[in-house]
Design an enzyme around this catalytic site. Sequence first.
Site, PDB file in Angstrom:
ATOM      1  N   ARG A   1       4.090  -7.725 -18.238  1.00  0.00           N
ATOM      2  CA  ARG A   1       4.210  -7.316 -19.633  1.00  0.00           C
ATOM      3  C   ARG A   1       5.644  -7.067 -20.079  1.00  0.00           C
ATOM      4  O   ARG A   1       5.871  -6.451 -21.137  1.00  0.00           O
ATOM      5  CB  ARG A   1       3.351  -6.073 -19.878  1.00  0.00           C
ATOM      6  CG  ARG A   1       1.883  -6.252 -19.568  1.00  0.00           C
ATOM      7  CD  ARG A   1       1.196  -7.325 -20.418  1.00  0.00           C
ATOM      8  NE  ARG A   1      -0.235  -7.404 -20.135  1.00  0.00           N
ATOM      9  CZ  ARG A   1      -1.070  -8.242 -20.733  1.00  0.00           C
ATOM     10  NH1 ARG A   1      -0.629  -9.096 -21.638  1.00  0.00           N
ATOM     11  NH2 ARG A   1      -2.354  -8.269 -20.413  1.00  0.00           N
TER      12      ARG A   1
ATOM     13  N   ARG B   1       2.371   0.983  -7.667  1.00  0.00           N
ATOM     14  CA  ARG B   1       2.055  -0.416  -7.369  1.00  0.00           C
ATOM     15  C   ARG B   1       1.386  -1.071  -8.569  1.00  0.00           C
ATOM     16  O   ARG B   1       1.739  -2.184  -8.962  1.00  0.00           O
ATOM     17  CB  ARG B   1       1.119  -0.485  -6.159  1.00  0.00           C
ATOM     18  CG  ARG B   1       0.903  -1.891  -5.670  1.00  0.00           C
ATOM     19  CD  ARG B   1      -0.086  -1.933  -4.511  1.00  0.00           C
ATOM     20  NE  ARG B   1      -0.064  -3.217  -3.847  1.00  0.00           N
ATOM     21  CZ  ARG B   1      -0.854  -3.554  -2.830  1.00  0.00           C
ATOM     22  NH1 ARG B   1      -1.720  -2.687  -2.351  1.00  0.00           N
ATOM     23  NH2 ARG B   1      -0.788  -4.749  -2.294  1.00  0.00           N
TER      24      ARG B   1
ATOM     25  N   SER C   1       0.797  -1.224   0.000  1.00  0.00           N
ATOM     26  CA  SER C   1       0.000   0.000   0.000  1.00  0.00           C
ATOM     27  C   SER C   1       0.836   1.283   0.000  1.00  0.00           C
ATOM     28  O   SER C   1       0.408   2.267  -0.599  1.00  0.00           O
ATOM     29  CB  SER C   1      -1.007  -0.013   1.150  1.00  0.00           C
ATOM     30  OG  SER C   1      -0.391  -0.266   2.382  1.00  0.00           O
TER      31      SER C   1
ATOM     32  N   ARG D   1     -16.282   2.131 -38.921  1.00  0.00           N
ATOM     33  CA  ARG D   1     -15.009   1.741 -38.297  1.00  0.00           C
ATOM     34  C   ARG D   1     -14.869   0.230 -38.079  1.00  0.00           C
ATOM     35  O   ARG D   1     -13.783  -0.257 -37.782  1.00  0.00           O
ATOM     36  CB  ARG D   1     -14.851   2.435 -36.951  1.00  0.00           C
ATOM     37  CG  ARG D   1     -15.885   1.967 -35.949  1.00  0.00           C
ATOM     38  CD  ARG D   1     -15.461   2.214 -34.520  1.00  0.00           C
ATOM     39  NE  ARG D   1     -16.576   1.944 -33.610  1.00  0.00           N
ATOM     40  CZ  ARG D   1     -16.500   2.032 -32.303  1.00  0.00           C
ATOM     41  NH1 ARG D   1     -15.372   2.381 -31.739  1.00  0.00           N
ATOM     42  NH2 ARG D   1     -17.540   1.758 -31.540  1.00  0.00           N
TER      43      ARG D   1
END
Lengths: 271, 271, 271, 271
Positions: free
Chosen positions: C225, C216, C95, C198
Amino acid sequence: MPETDAAPAVNPSAPRPADARPPEAAPTVKTPEFRSDVTVELVRSSAHDSDVLFAARVSTMGELTLDGAQASADGAQATKGAGLINYLMRDRHGSPFEHNSMTFYVQAPIFVFREFMRHRMASYNEESGRYRELNPVFYVPAPTRNLQQVGKPGAYDFLPGTPEQAALVDEATRAASIQAFEAYQRMLDAGIAREVARIVLPLNIYSSMYVTVNARSLMNFLSLRTKREGTHFPSFPQREIEMCAEKMEDLWAELMPLTYAAFGANGRVAP
Amino acid sequence: MPETDAAPAVNPSAPRPADARPPEAAPTVKTPEFRSDVTVELVRSSAHDSDVLFAARVSTMGELTLDGAQASADGAQATKGAGLINYLMRDRHGSPFEHNSMTFYVQAPIFVFREFMRHRMASYNEESGRYRELNPVFYVPAPTRNLQQVGKPGAYDFLPGTPEQAALVDEATRAASIQAFEAYQRMLDAGIAREVARIVLPLNIYSSMYVTVNARSLMNFLSLRTKREGTHFPSFPQREIEMCAEKMEDLWAELMPLTYAAFGANGRVAP
Amino acid sequence: MPETDAAPAVNPSAPRPADARPPEAAPTVKTPEFRSDVTVELVRSSAHDSDVLFAARVSTMGELTLDGAQASADGAQATKGAGLINYLMRDRHGSPFEHNSMTFYVQAPIFVFREFMRHRMASYNEESGRYRELNPVFYVPAPTRNLQQVGKPGAYDFLPGTPEQAALVDEATRAASIQAFEAYQRMLDAGIAREVARIVLPLNIYSSMYVTVNARSLMNFLSLRTKREGTHFPSFPQREIEMCAEKMEDLWAELMPLTYAAFGANGRVAP
Amino acid sequence: MPETDAAPAVNPSAPRPADARPPEAAPTVKTPEFRSDVTVELVRSSAHDSDVLFAARVSTMGELTLDGAQASADGAQATKGAGLINYLMRDRHGSPFEHNSMTFYVQAPIFVFREFMRHRMASYNEESGRYRELNPVFYVPAPTRNLQQVGKPGAYDFLPGTPEQAALVDEATRAASIQAFEAYQRMLDAGIAREVARIVLPLNIYSSMYVTVNARSLMNFLSLRTKREGTHFPSFPQREIEMCAEKMEDLWAELMPLTYAAFGANGRVAP
């Protein structure tokens, strides 16, 4: 959460609510009760290992019919299912563990609920001291509760107290609880609003709540609120919230045994 | 979400996955398919009006046993329950609507999923173009789909297109879909990784997913993704996501009729 | 998302929006553009290592004045600060890493944004194909992009393609992009609503967005990633989202060097 | 939450932490202090009306440079900006209000923090009774605090108490606080762990925390935790959390005046 009109119908003989009680009424004498445990019941659930498999397989078999998914989750696929769940857990593919739901009813002291509600990935409804008069049920540590804290901050250890310490905790906790509740009742009896009177109540008074989580969120909770040997990351929960966590864990383990096994086998880390 | 070893066992006669297909293999000819609808199935649910009542009543009857709560939710209490749910909805006591869960299986074009996943209070598992070869199923607007946008930004309205416009949309969409899928297949046939080949696929290709929500989150979704007369706040959803929302709404309405009625009676605003 | 300058009262001299373009107008010829990179800019930030320390210290020095906290974060306390941050990271006290904020502007193809937005602990605002006419900017893999996928599902590896494969990807991607955009423009020129036209656009068209995260949440994103040797958990990101992640990582590392170092030193796991 | 200065290697000359205090040590006599207010300070912020405009405009001007966005947010565009923000607020386009951040330092009694932390769209770090010895600072209602609750559940109203009631609340609260703190100190002096001793402390003891929110989350908080005439939805906050909310509101209003004005003009509903 408020409720208006339902209370009388449920129990027409119930005492008049505090807000209706005139100041001159004879106080309802409530005898304080002391407990050293917590209550955790599974109220509702829709949580199965097969839900994890369905969700994971939609990734690779997009047009999957539900029958097909069921077939692949049953029978001869059991071993395979366990392998897939273990793989998902190990490689932190967490989202398939979210398609399920468990609602628990919990009774525990407020200092436990304070820690509990720091977990934001959950739904809570707690008993309200604004809407009802609280009952004098208080937590007192059991004689077996460790009382001495040793070690350095961030890595405390807790050891048994001496008999004198145990006696002091028991006596001081009970006395403080009783005194506080008397002050609470005195104010209620004088017509003070519940939301004001309650501020003198101690952190060891019991409250109750409904809490709903999914397995991914529950694993995060268990990871941080239980202390086990050999886990991937160390945790330092206060014993009383760990008591809740252990009961939740047991109930969950029955619902989702493969997921539970994979959680343990992979260091008790939420994926 | 990946799956490793389960595919062959499920259907041992399935064609070899694309990543195993040697470049020289004869291409699997897949015939493009066109649809104008979406699929929404309710896969799992644990969602009852009584869950809302239980959760709300824990506030005022903290020590409530489950039997007692059940009693107060049944029988003669039905009217009372409806009143409490309506009150909760009206005064935005939202948390009692979270203790439930619905898992939907959805097939829709990717441009719908793109809007769908902006809703963060939900759990998703979607078919992956990295893990499987996608099927040539494409969305083409139905002849009844409004094609002309009028009005000013932020308050657009959509009107029917001319026959020429409808024909153009139909023709152009089909042709573009077929061309794109041919390019995709050509790359796959040449041994290109699925995650690279897929980048030429259009936004109208269908995908599928599992999505799990609770009623509070679903009401927020419906509030923003359906357009109704007389709602508290106006909404301007694209028609195709509204088609998903309408099907979800119908399935939910059967599960939680009192909550659904209260949602409608209070302007379709999520509490 | 709205468009401001079209509200006539606000700016009557604004150029006519695309939706006002009459079908008979000469089409605006837009020349497709191809890129192989992504854009990531840091738009705003309030993110400092000292924020982590402040937040952590409120736990142990509750009545801390801000001046005192600043003092303890500066000067001779630097080493101590690094130690505390490292300790927080290691023991998953997550946190304190949330009290900061970074807003990035990102341009990347839609297939990247689709993965990006699965991260729910972030705030997004993306360019809308409903509100504006999209520009013909398309992603085409660079010659150095690995094109062959080997290994088994869940642990794929990617290797360079042959020159023939690279040529095919380049040619097929460009051709498909151009064809799709022609279909898009043809529909727009015929007065079809943008939100309908589109749907034929491919997943490699660029979009742009603002994304706001805290450290965080960003660490969680980077953990999943980016692919690095020696991390605590393996990750298998698609290269194109990793390109975004790497740029975000570099920008973050400058803002919070101690936190960044602790992230790396502890296996790149979000606390 | 950790404590920094106790790691001996880091600062060997630090005072011995409380947990090292031997049972035989003379107790530190702490004099209880009583307050009737709350503290709210703005610690950090990155929150501007222009952030809302930037984020909204990325939807319609995707390729917007930052300079261009700045230009359109400044000068002659001010009126236009106010109009756009108002439009976003009115039609519940909430996401543009998320790209900003405010960190507040709050001192308030625990019963306020209990309500505060039910708001899950925020980041919290609170003083820990496990890691430090708490100070005897207690909340006592001011003489002006309404003490009588009238009306029916769900729509309570609060009226001034009689002088006798006010005197009782003041006396009972002070006495209960002092008694509870004495029990706490007695246990600490006997070597009982802080996390055990604290359970007797009352809900009116002050705690402190850092809380970080964005404007959208803050508006939701203000909408539910302040009571105003003429708002779109009624709210029934307890006065003490409203005292926090009002201070947060004032600080926010200075940072984002256009957003604040639009919030008020649209019924104080979070978009």
